[in-house]
Write a protein that holds these residues in place. Structure first.
Motif, PDB file in Angstrom:
ATOM      1  N   UNK A   1       0.804  -1.221   0.000  1.00 63.98           N
ATOM      2  CA  UNK A   1       0.000   0.000   0.000  1.00 63.98           C
ATOM      3  C   UNK A   1       0.841   1.276   0.000  1.00 63.98           C
ATOM      4  N   UNK A   2       2.118   1.171   0.318  1.00 67.25           N
ATOM      5  CA  UNK A   2       2.973   2.355   0.410  1.00 67.25           C
ATOM      6  C   UNK A   2       3.498   2.770  -0.962  1.00 67.25           C
ATOM      7  N   UNK A   3       3.576   4.079  -1.170  1.00 67.61           N
ATOM      8  CA  UNK A   3       4.138   4.640  -2.401  1.00 67.61           C
ATOM      9  C   UNK A   3       5.408   5.403  -2.035  1.00 67.61           C
ATOM     10  N   UNK A   4       6.530   4.972  -2.556  1.00 68.73           N
ATOM     11  CA  UNK A   4       7.792   5.653  -2.275  1.00 68.73           C
ATOM     12  C   UNK A   4       7.876   6.938  -3.075  1.00 68.73           C
ATOM     13  N   UNK A   5       8.072   8.059  -2.380  1.00 69.86           N
ATOM     14  CA  UNK A   5       8.135   9.355  -3.062  1.00 69.86           C
ATOM     15  C   UNK A   5       9.505  10.012  -2.931  1.00 69.86           C
ATOM     16  N   UNK A   6      10.346   9.503  -2.045  1.00 65.96           N
ATOM     17  CA  UNK A   6      11.642  10.144  -1.870  1.00 65.96           C
ATOM     18  C   UNK A   6      12.653   9.242  -1.205  1.00 65.96           C
ATOM     19  N   UNK A   7      13.936   9.561  -1.426  1.00 65.50           N
ATOM     20  CA  UNK A   7      15.030   8.828  -0.799  1.00 65.50           C
ATOM     21  C   UNK A   7      16.181   9.790  -0.535  1.00 65.50           C
ATOM     22  N   UNK A   8      16.915   9.521   0.539  1.00 67.23           N
ATOM     23  CA  UNK A   8      18.114  10.281   0.876  1.00 67.23           C
ATOM     24  C   UNK A   8      19.321   9.448   0.469  1.00 67.23           C
ATOM     25  N   UNK A   9      20.202  10.021  -0.326  1.00 63.41           N
ATOM     26  CA  UNK A   9      21.423   9.339  -0.775  1.00 63.41           C
ATOM     27  C   UNK A   9      22.270   8.978   0.447  1.00 63.41           C
ATOM     28  N   UNK A  10      22.597   7.701   0.664  1.00 61.00           N
ATOM     29  CA  UNK A  10      23.335   7.311   1.864  1.00 61.00           C
ATOM     30  C   UNK A  10      24.806   7.704   1.860  1.00 61.00           C
ATOM     31  N   UNK A  11      25.378   7.953   0.701  1.00 59.42           N
ATOM     32  CA  UNK A  11      26.833   8.039   0.588  1.00 59.42           C
ATOM     33  C   UNK A  11      27.491   9.045   1.534  1.00 59.42           C
ATOM     34  N   UNK A  12      26.972  10.285   1.701  1.00 62.84           N
ATOM     35  CA  UNK A  12      27.682  11.237   2.559  1.00 62.84           C
ATOM     36  C   UNK A  12      27.452  11.017   4.052  1.00 62.84           C
ATOM     37  N   UNK A  13      26.452  10.223   4.420  1.00 67.20           N
ATOM     38  CA  UNK A  13      25.976  10.215   5.798  1.00 67.20           C
ATOM     39  C   UNK A  13      26.536   9.094   6.670  1.00 67.20           C
ATOM     40  N   UNK A  14      27.227   8.121   6.062  1.00 63.36           N
ATOM     41  CA  UNK A  14      27.604   6.941   6.840  1.00 63.36           C
ATOM     42  C   UNK A  14      29.092   6.635   6.761  1.00 63.36           C
TER      43      UNK A  14
END
Length: 291
Positions: free
Chosen positions: A48-61
């Motif tokens: 039922x969920x619609x993905x509308x956005x993502x945060x690029x992981x590369x700088x954060x971890x």
């Protein structure tokens, strides 16, 4: 680095959301036993969920700490799964739509990470943000876990009858996010459930149930269906927890002490889920200027 460098948000074709509230659950320090993220995951099922956005992981971890996983996909192709921070929209649940962020507490650039959350909340018209957490505390496994809440918004604190944070000291990314939300004028509430610190490496479906019940009443959305799976898990894990305590006489005495303390505190705990839900809706109506 700014939000545009790391955030992908696609709302084309998305219908106007109904009184949306954002829910945030992050694995890490504020998710002992995985109770918080498990509870939120149940409000955003994949069908039922619609993905509308993502945060690029590369700088954060720091990937020596939060290592990516190697898996085979449905076509048996070897792929790398990076830490994911995904914004899903869930519609058709009760009287409001939900924006759910399930992610991983970042190691770096916390302010930019918080800015991404503020940006998405504004773009999707979220009326409030609720962070959900679970923490190791001196609580007994043999009692229904208490859910406690706080907010930096003085008006909301008075409306809900919950406290404002008084803690001073080192903080986590959730504290940074809540401060960013307050500075942006977005009301936010933190709900958390205690996990018995003597069993913190186990699973705690009873804590998951407590969180989802409070969220359901506060937000005015139904508890996710589970065909009895969660109830069965609660019984199974309660048996396992009892066995651990029964094999340790000193731990038995400690648990009895925690039970007595829990029972005293229960009467003065956070208002009931029903009361919270009514007051939360009244507060949002006032923010919208509704009668």
């Amino acid at each position: 680095m700014n939000v545009d460098d790391v955030l992908e948000l696609e709302t084309t074709g998305l219908t106007e959301l109904r009184s949306p509230v954002m829910l945030i659950g992050l694995t890490g320090l504020f998710d002992i036993g995985g109770a918080a993220t498990t509870a939120l995951d149940r409000f955003a099922p994949a069908d039922t969920a619609i993905t509308v956005g993502e945060i690029d992981p590369d700088p954060f971890y720091d990937f020596t700490q939060e290592r990516p996983l190697v898996e085979f996909d449905e076509r048996d192709i070897r792929v790398i799964r990076w830490p994911e921070n995904r914004f899903d929209v869930v519609s058709g649940r009760g009287g409001r739509d939900l924006v759910v962020l399930l992610g991983v507490e970042p190691h770096l650039y916390w302010r930019t990470y918080a800015d991404c959350i503020v940006h998405v909340a504004r773009q999707l018209g979220c009326e409030a943000v609720v962070t959900v957490g679970s923490s190791a505390e001196a609580v007994p496994h043999s009692r229904t876990p208490l859910v406690t809440g706080s907010t930096t918004d003085a008006d909301l604190a008075r409306s809900l009858g919950i406290g404002q944070p008084s803690y001073q000291g080192v903080t986590g990314v959730v504290g940074v996010v809540q401060t960013a939300l307050a500075e942006a004028g977005l009301p936010s509430v933190s709900l958390r459930v205690g996990i018995p610190h003597y069993l913190m490496n186990a699973e705690h479906p009873q804590a998951v149930a407590a969180l989802q019940t409070h969220l359901s009443h506060v937000l005015g959305v139904p508890v996710p269906d589970d065909d009895g799976e969660l109830v069965a898990d609660i019984g199974r894990w309660r048996t396992l927890h009892d066995e651990v305590v029964e094999n340790d006489p000193q731990l038995q005495m400690y648990v009895r002490m925690l039970e007595a303390d829990h029972d005293r505190k229960a009467e003065a705990a956070i208002p009931s889920a029903d009361d919270l839900g009514a007051e939360f809706e009244r507060f949002l109506d006032e923010q919208r200027g509704d009668e």
